[in-house]
Structure formats: C-alpha cells, structure tokens
Design a protein around this motif. Structure first.
Motif, PDB file in Angstrom:
ATOM      1  N   ARG A 211       0.846  -1.197   0.000  1.00 25.42           N
ATOM      2  CA  ARG A 211       0.000   0.000   0.000  1.00 25.42           C
ATOM      3  C   ARG A 211       0.880   1.245   0.000  1.00 25.42           C
ATOM      4  O   ARG A 211       1.896   1.307   0.680  1.00 25.42           O
ATOM      5  CB  ARG A 211      -0.907  -0.002   1.210  1.00 25.42           C
ATOM      6  CG  ARG A 211      -1.781  -1.231   1.287  1.00 25.42           C
ATOM      7  CD  ARG A 211      -3.102  -0.887   1.899  1.00 25.42           C
ATOM      8  NE  ARG A 211      -3.914  -2.071   2.053  1.00 25.42           N
ATOM      9  CZ  ARG A 211      -4.861  -2.412   1.200  1.00 25.42           C
ATOM     10  NH1 ARG A 211      -5.111  -1.667   0.162  1.00 25.42           N
ATOM     11  NH2 ARG A 211      -5.577  -3.492   1.398  1.00 25.42           N
ATOM     12  N   SER A 212       0.463   2.235  -0.764  1.00 22.30           N
ATOM     13  CA  SER A 212       1.200   3.491  -0.799  1.00 22.30           C
ATOM     14  C   SER A 212       0.206   4.630  -0.972  1.00 22.30           C
ATOM     15  O   SER A 212      -0.922   4.431  -1.398  1.00 22.30           O
ATOM     16  CB  SER A 212       2.210   3.491  -1.949  1.00 22.30           C
ATOM     17  OG  SER A 212       1.536   3.383  -3.182  1.00 22.30           O
ATOM     18  N   ILE A 213       0.647   5.813  -0.630  1.00 18.67           N
ATOM     19  CA  ILE A 213      -0.209   6.990  -0.749  1.00 18.67           C
ATOM     20  C   ILE A 213       0.228   7.785  -1.976  1.00 18.67           C
ATOM     21  O   ILE A 213       1.411   7.849  -2.303  1.00 18.67           O
ATOM     22  CB  ILE A 213      -0.137   7.849   0.530  1.00 18.67           C
ATOM     23  CG1 ILE A 213      -1.160   8.982   0.481  1.00 18.67           C
ATOM     24  CG2 ILE A 213       1.246   8.386   0.752  1.00 18.67           C
ATOM     25  CD1 ILE A 213      -1.342   9.678   1.807  1.00 18.67           C
ATOM     26  N   ASP A 214      -0.737   8.367  -2.644  1.00 14.80           N
ATOM     27  CA  ASP A 214      -0.451   9.197  -3.798  1.00 14.80           C
ATOM     28  C   ASP A 214       0.376  10.402  -3.351  1.00 14.80           C
ATOM     29  O   ASP A 214       0.033  11.041  -2.354  1.00 14.80           O
ATOM     30  CB  ASP A 214      -1.780   9.646  -4.416  1.00 14.80           C
ATOM     31  CG  ASP A 214      -1.579  10.465  -5.663  1.00 14.80           C
ATOM     32  OD1 ASP A 214      -1.412  11.694  -5.527  1.00 14.80           O
ATOM     33  OD2 ASP A 214      -1.608   9.886  -6.757  1.00 14.80           O
ATOM     34  N   PRO A 215       1.452  10.729  -4.059  1.00 15.17           N
ATOM     35  CA  PRO A 215       2.292  11.860  -3.655  1.00 15.17           C
ATOM     36  C   PRO A 215       1.544  13.192  -3.607  1.00 15.17           C
ATOM     37  O   PRO A 215       1.826  14.036  -2.758  1.00 15.17           O
ATOM     38  CB  PRO A 215       3.388  11.910  -4.716  1.00 15.17           C
ATOM     39  CG  PRO A 215       3.372  10.589  -5.365  1.00 15.17           C
ATOM     40  CD  PRO A 215       2.001  10.029  -5.206  1.00 15.17           C
ATOM     41  N   ASN A 216       0.575  13.365  -4.488  1.00 15.89           N
ATOM     42  CA  ASN A 216      -0.192  14.609  -4.482  1.00 15.89           C
ATOM     43  C   ASN A 216      -1.092  14.702  -3.256  1.00 15.89           C
ATOM     44  O   ASN A 216      -1.280  15.772  -2.687  1.00 15.89           O
ATOM     45  CB  ASN A 216      -1.016  14.741  -5.759  1.00 15.89           C
ATOM     46  CG  ASN A 216      -0.150  14.935  -6.977  1.00 15.89           C
ATOM     47  OD1 ASN A 216       1.019  15.269  -6.875  1.00 15.89           O
ATOM     48  ND2 ASN A 216      -0.712  14.705  -8.138  1.00 15.89           N
ATOM     49  N   VAL A 217      -1.638  13.567  -2.828  1.00 13.31           N
ATOM     50  CA  VAL A 217      -2.463  13.537  -1.616  1.00 13.31           C
ATOM     51  C   VAL A 217      -1.590  13.840  -0.403  1.00 13.31           C
ATOM     52  O   VAL A 217      -1.983  14.604   0.484  1.00 13.31           O
ATOM     53  CB  VAL A 217      -3.172  12.169  -1.465  1.00 13.31           C
ATOM     54  CG1 VAL A 217      -3.866  12.056  -0.121  1.00 13.31           C
ATOM     55  CG2 VAL A 217      -4.157  11.959  -2.595  1.00 13.31           C
ATOM     56  N   LEU A 218      -0.390  13.253  -0.367  1.00  6.80           N
ATOM     57  CA  LEU A 218       0.531  13.507   0.732  1.00  6.80           C
ATOM     58  C   LEU A 218       0.915  14.986   0.780  1.00  6.80           C
ATOM     59  O   LEU A 218       0.937  15.594   1.855  1.00  6.80           O
ATOM     60  CB  LEU A 218       1.772  12.633   0.596  1.00  6.80           C
ATOM     61  CG  LEU A 218       2.821  12.763   1.688  1.00  6.80           C
ATOM     62  CD1 LEU A 218       2.224  12.419   3.045  1.00  6.80           C
ATOM     63  CD2 LEU A 218       4.014  11.879   1.376  1.00  6.80           C
ATOM     64  N   ALA A 219       1.184  15.585  -0.372  1.00  4.67           N
ATOM     65  CA  ALA A 219       1.533  17.014  -0.420  1.00  4.67           C
ATOM     66  C   ALA A 219       0.369  17.861   0.090  1.00  4.67           C
ATOM     67  O   ALA A 219       0.581  18.827   0.838  1.00  4.67           O
ATOM     68  CB  ALA A 219       1.897  17.414  -1.845  1.00  4.67           C
ATOM     69  N   PHE A 220      -0.847  17.516  -0.286  1.00  3.94           N
ATOM     70  CA  PHE A 220      -2.013  18.262   0.174  1.00  3.94           C
ATOM     71  C   PHE A 220      -2.171  18.136   1.686  1.00  3.94           C
ATOM     72  O   PHE A 220      -2.444  19.120   2.376  1.00  3.94           O
ATOM     73  CB  PHE A 220      -3.278  17.755  -0.531  1.00  3.94           C
ATOM     74  CG  PHE A 220      -4.525  18.447  -0.081  1.00  3.94           C
ATOM     75  CD1 PHE A 220      -4.770  19.764  -0.437  1.00  3.94           C
ATOM     76  CD2 PHE A 220      -5.450  17.780   0.710  1.00  3.94           C
ATOM     77  CE1 PHE A 220      -5.924  20.403  -0.017  1.00  3.94           C
ATOM     78  CE2 PHE A 220      -6.602  18.414   1.132  1.00  3.94           C
ATOM     79  CZ  PHE A 220      -6.836  19.725   0.773  1.00  3.94           C
ATOM     80  N   ARG A 221      -1.965  16.943   2.219  1.00  2.00           N
ATOM     81  CA  ARG A 221      -2.085  16.745   3.667  1.00  2.00           C
ATOM     82  C   ARG A 221      -1.017  17.520   4.425  1.00  2.00           C
ATOM     83  O   ARG A 221      -1.279  18.080   5.492  1.00  2.00           O
ATOM     84  CB  ARG A 221      -2.008  15.255   3.998  1.00  2.00           C
ATOM     85  CG  ARG A 221      -3.245  14.515   3.567  1.00  2.00           C
ATOM     86  CD  ARG A 221      -3.153  13.054   3.902  1.00  2.00           C
ATOM     87  NE  ARG A 221      -4.371  12.359   3.492  1.00  2.00           N
ATOM     88  CZ  ARG A 221      -4.558  11.068   3.612  1.00  2.00           C
ATOM     89  NH1 ARG A 221      -3.607  10.309   4.131  1.00  2.00           N
ATOM     90  NH2 ARG A 221      -5.676  10.523   3.220  1.00  2.00           N
ATOM     91  N   ILE A 222       0.180  17.557   3.891  1.00  2.00           N
ATOM     92  CA  ILE A 222       1.247  18.335   4.530  1.00  2.00           C
ATOM     93  C   ILE A 222       0.905  19.819   4.495  1.00  2.00           C
ATOM     94  O   ILE A 222       1.093  20.533   5.481  1.00  2.00           O
ATOM     95  CB  ILE A 222       2.604  18.042   3.865  1.00  2.00           C
ATOM     96  CG1 ILE A 222       3.071  16.645   4.268  1.00  2.00           C
ATOM     97  CG2 ILE A 222       3.648  19.089   4.241  1.00  2.00           C
ATOM     98  CD1 ILE A 222       4.334  16.193   3.604  1.00  2.00           C
ATOM     99  N   PHE A 223       0.379  20.290   3.362  1.00  2.20           N
ATOM    100  CA  PHE A 223      -0.022  21.688   3.240  1.00  2.20           C
ATOM    101  C   PHE A 223      -1.079  22.042   4.289  1.00  2.20           C
ATOM    102  O   PHE A 223      -0.980  23.056   4.977  1.00  2.20           O
ATOM    103  CB  PHE A 223      -0.549  21.975   1.833  1.00  2.20           C
ATOM    104  CG  PHE A 223      -1.202  23.316   1.707  1.00  2.20           C
ATOM    105  CD1 PHE A 223      -0.444  24.466   1.616  1.00  2.20           C
ATOM    106  CD2 PHE A 223      -2.586  23.428   1.702  1.00  2.20           C
ATOM    107  CE1 PHE A 223      -1.044  25.709   1.511  1.00  2.20           C
ATOM    108  CE2 PHE A 223      -3.198  24.662   1.606  1.00  2.20           C
ATOM    109  CZ  PHE A 223      -2.427  25.811   1.508  1.00  2.20           C
ATOM    110  N   ILE A 224      -2.097  21.185   4.411  1.00  2.00           N
ATOM    111  CA  ILE A 224      -3.167  21.426   5.382  1.00  2.00           C
ATOM    112  C   ILE A 224      -2.611  21.411   6.805  1.00  2.00           C
ATOM    113  O   ILE A 224      -2.995  22.236   7.642  1.00  2.00           O
ATOM    114  CB  ILE A 224      -4.302  20.387   5.221  1.00  2.00           C
ATOM    115  CG1 ILE A 224      -5.009  20.580   3.882  1.00  2.00           C
ATOM    116  CG2 ILE A 224      -5.290  20.454   6.374  1.00  2.00           C
ATOM    117  CD1 ILE A 224      -5.726  21.909   3.744  1.00  2.00           C
TER     118      ILE A 224
END
Length: 85
Positions: A59-72
């Motif tokens: 399992r892995s997380i989409d890099p764009n989703v991870l970037a959005f979560r870090i931004f939030i």
C-alpha cells in the motif's frame, strides 16, 4: 513559507514530497496501444484473481495527496499558533 514548513517537517521529507508530485492530463488524449491492451487484459481477469493480487501489493499513498495533507497540516499549525481559531 518554507522556513515555517521546515520547522514542522524535516527538509528531506519536504524535498521528497515536492520531487514526487506530478501533474497529469485529464481526458482529451488518445490511449496508447499498450494501454488499450492492458485495459483489455484487466477486464478479462476474473475478480477472484484481481482480489488476490490486490491484497498482496504494498500500500502506498499518492504523492499529491501527501503534499495536500502536509499543506493542510502546516496551514492548521500556523493558524492555531497565531490564535486565529
């Protein structure tokens, strides 16, 4: 502010996330011959086999989703520290 982000997350993590982000075209393009064949083969495989194969993969997380979560996370941290809640 990148200095503020570095005070919350490590610089290595931030560089990894920024380097991993990607932009994809949505629609409009033609599928390559290889993609058409892969899609066809995916439809031919029985669901029980797909289920077994999907349960094994890492399992892995989409890099764009991870970037959005870090931004939030950075935004909320900044907001809460300023007392603007």
């Amino acid at each position: 502010n990148s200095d503020y982000a570095k005070s919350i997350f490590s610089q290595d993590l931030l560089e990894y996330v920024i380097g991993s982000m990607r932009v994809e075209k949505i629609g409009g393009g033609r599928k390559s011959y290889k993609k058409v064949i892969i899609d066809y083969l995916k439809n031919m495989v029985p669901w029980s086999v797909k289920k077994r194969l999907l349960s094994v993969r890492k399992r892995s997380i989409d890099p764009n989703v991870l970037a959005f979560r870090i931004f939030i996370t950075i935004y909320m941290h900044k907001l809460l520290n300023q007392g603007g809640y």
